[in-house]
Design an enzyme around this catalytic site. Structure first.
Site, PDB file in Angstrom:
ATOM      1  N   PRO A   1       0.820  -1.219   0.000  1.00 19.92           N
ATOM      2  CA  PRO A   1       0.000   0.000   0.000  1.00 19.92           C
ATOM      3  C   PRO A   1       0.848   1.262   0.000  1.00 19.92           C
ATOM      4  CG  PRO A   1      -0.801  -1.576   1.620  1.00 19.92           C
ATOM      5  CD  PRO A   1       0.510  -2.098   1.142  1.00 19.92           C
TER       6      PRO A   1
ATOM      7  N   CYS B   1       0.184   5.404   0.275  1.00 19.75           N
ATOM      8  CA  CYS B   1      -0.737   6.522   0.447  1.00 19.75           C
ATOM      9  C   CYS B   1      -0.541   7.546  -0.668  1.00 19.75           C
ATOM     10  CB  CYS B   1      -0.516   7.192   1.795  1.00 19.75           C
ATOM     11  SG  CYS B   1      -1.018   6.175   3.201  1.00 19.75           S
TER      12      CYS B   1
ATOM     13  N   ALA C   1      -4.001   2.592   2.526  1.00 17.76           N
ATOM     14  CA  ALA C   1      -4.745   2.624   3.783  1.00 17.76           C
ATOM     15  C   ALA C   1      -6.063   3.367   3.595  1.00 17.76           C
ATOM     16  CB  ALA C   1      -3.906   3.286   4.866  1.00 17.76           C
TER      17      ALA C   1
ATOM     18  N   GLN D   1      -6.422  -2.225   1.934  1.00 23.51           N
ATOM     19  CA  GLN D   1      -5.923  -2.166   3.296  1.00 23.51           C
ATOM     20  C   GLN D   1      -6.907  -1.346   4.143  1.00 23.51           C
ATOM     21  OE1 GLN D   1      -2.521   0.352   4.699  1.00 23.51           O
ATOM     22  NE2 GLN D   1      -1.497  -1.626   5.002  1.00 23.51           N
TER      23      GLN D   1
ATOM     24  N   TYR E   1      -0.100   3.142  13.687  1.00 24.01           N
ATOM     25  CA  TYR E   1      -1.514   3.484  13.610  1.00 24.01           C
ATOM     26  C   TYR E   1      -2.293   2.731  14.693  1.00 24.01           C
ATOM     27  CZ  TYR E   1       0.148   5.743   9.423  1.00 24.01           C
ATOM     28  OH  TYR E   1       0.861   6.548   8.559  1.00 24.01           O
TER      29      TYR E   1
ATOM     30  N   ARG F   1      -1.077  -6.511   8.248  1.00 18.03           N
ATOM     31  CA  ARG F   1       0.258  -5.922   8.151  1.00 18.03           C
ATOM     32  C   ARG F   1       0.674  -5.519   9.551  1.00 18.03           C
ATOM     33  NH1 ARG F   1       2.791  -1.214   4.152  1.00 18.03           N
ATOM     34  NH2 ARG F   1       4.725  -2.387   3.824  1.00 18.03           N
TER      35      ARG F   1
ATOM     36  N   ARG G   1       7.861   1.979  -2.601  1.00  8.62           N
ATOM     37  CA  ARG G   1       8.598   3.070  -3.259  1.00  8.62           C
ATOM     38  C   ARG G   1       9.309   2.580  -4.515  1.00  8.62           C
ATOM     39  NH1 ARG G   1       8.748   4.073   2.218  1.00  8.62           N
ATOM     40  NH2 ARG G   1       8.304   6.219   2.879  1.00  8.62           N
TER      41      ARG G   1
END
Length: 371
Positions: A25, A27, A59, A102, A184, A232, A326
């Site tokens: 994932p 963002c 997310a 996610q 989180y 995750r 990335r």
């Protein structure tokens, strides 16, 4: 020559992955009121045609306070679900890569400005909100203390995750990843650094794991049985006295008892005091330890950018799958290039097949053109 293990298929419940390459994932901070739009259609769409094993969408919050930023997506309304369905429908029509979502709650790290706007917590007059957490402990000195959730509020968040899982199925997602990493909300409950509660959700390791396991249970019940559900996790806080690998193995074993389908092994994100020894594959050893301790499928992630490196991780049994984030942003065609490097194959859309070497050979004139 031995065949590539990275490009062998992998099955989780009713979901068949063509290979072991997962897009983690990422963002995008580009939703409006939690609703994804054209940017997401382009972003997800480009990866859906890339011949990867699995794409995991960013997310996506289960309630308004759960967004990381004011511009992060949600799935707590039918309108948000329909917007995601538009994107998923595109991937089903044109793509060759299954898509997961996610499901997340940012907790005390929510209500943030976009990274390119500094990332600080946005005040209410900018659309921000009072963040929530297991305890009234701020992430850092720059952020105000969050509201400590009551048991009734925790119960509501569990219901929010279940409702989000049902909407994820309506949108057509093939799998769900529950976000319990990177500082989180669920990670905040897991770590003793952020969880100072003295009730059933705090104190002992068993109590700190309780919410993550309960949320897995409600999501698993709400999502179709033939579709995978995984977590995750951050395998360590990288802070002395925090959540660590031994705790992560205990969590993985408890998830195994619940028939969890996969664990995506990352690390860090809970504390600004973390000291992370960054380097190629720096989290792989932790993933390997979880792979050794359980039968759950594992995904290794973190600075895995080379095809031979990825092949070695899977071939040596350190992980069942590898993930890039990335690295994929830098090279959305990474999987095609890795397949070529490993003498393997990955799916191309028909519109791009003429770029393949054997198609170029077929298209080449057999005789020189007349003079």
């Amino acid at each position: 020559m031995m065949s590539s293990e990275l490009f062998q298929p992998f099955r989780m419940r009713g979901l068949e992955l063509a290979n072991r390459v997962v897009i983690a994932p990422m963002c995008q901070y580009s939703a409006t009121d939690g609703i994804v739009g054209d940017w997401h259609l382009m972003h997800v769409g480009q990866f859906s045609v890339g011949g990867h094993g699995l794409f995991i969408a960013e997310a996506t919050s289960v309630e308004p306070r759960g967004r990381i930023s004011l511009s992060c997506p949600g799935i707590w309304t039918d309108e948000q679900m329909a917007a995601w369905k538009r994107v998923v429908d595109f991937t089903k029509t044109w793509g060759n890569t299954p898509i997961a979502i996610q499901l997340a709650h940012a907790g005390r790290k929510g209500s943030s400005r976009k990274p390119w706007q500094g990332g600080a917590q946005a005040p209410e007059d900018e659309g921000g909100w009072q963040t929530v957490a297991p305890s009234a402990v701020a992430f850092d000195a720059e952020r105000p203390a969050p509201h400590a959730l009551t048991v009734a509020e925790i119960d509501q968040i569990k219901q929010d995750f279940a409702a989000a899982a049902r909407r994820a199925d309506q949108a057509g997602f093939d799998a769900v990843e529950i976000h319990a990493a990177h500082g989180y909300l669920l990670h905040q409950f897991l770590s003793p650094l952020s969880n100072r509660r003295d009730d059933a959700y705090g104190g002992s390791l068993e109590n700190r794991m309780r919410l993550a396991l309960e949320i897995f249970d409600v999501v698993r019940e709400a999502f179709p049985n033939d579709k995978p559900v995984g977590l995750r996790i951050s395998a360590t806080d990288w802070v002395e006295g925090g959540w660590d690998l031994a705790d992560s193995i205990a969590l993985a074993q408890a998830l195994e008892d619940r028939s969890c389908d996969f664990i995506h092994v990352s690390s860090g994100g809970l504390s600004p005091e973390q000291e992370i020894p960054l380097g190629p594959g720096y989290q792989v050893d932790m993933c390997a330890a979880i792979t050794e301790a359980t039968e759950i499928a594992t995904i290794a992630v973190g600075m895995i950018n080379d095809a031979l490196q990825a092949e070695t991780i899977v071939r040596s049994g350190q992980a069942d799958m590898i993930a890039l984030a990335r690295g994929m942003l830098d090279d959305p065609h990474w999987t095609w290039r890795a397949a070529k490097a490993l003498n393997a194959e990955a799916a191309y859309p028909r519109q791009y097949e003429r770029a393949l070497p054997h198609f170029q050979t077929m298209a080449a004139p057999k005789d020189p053109p007349p003079k």
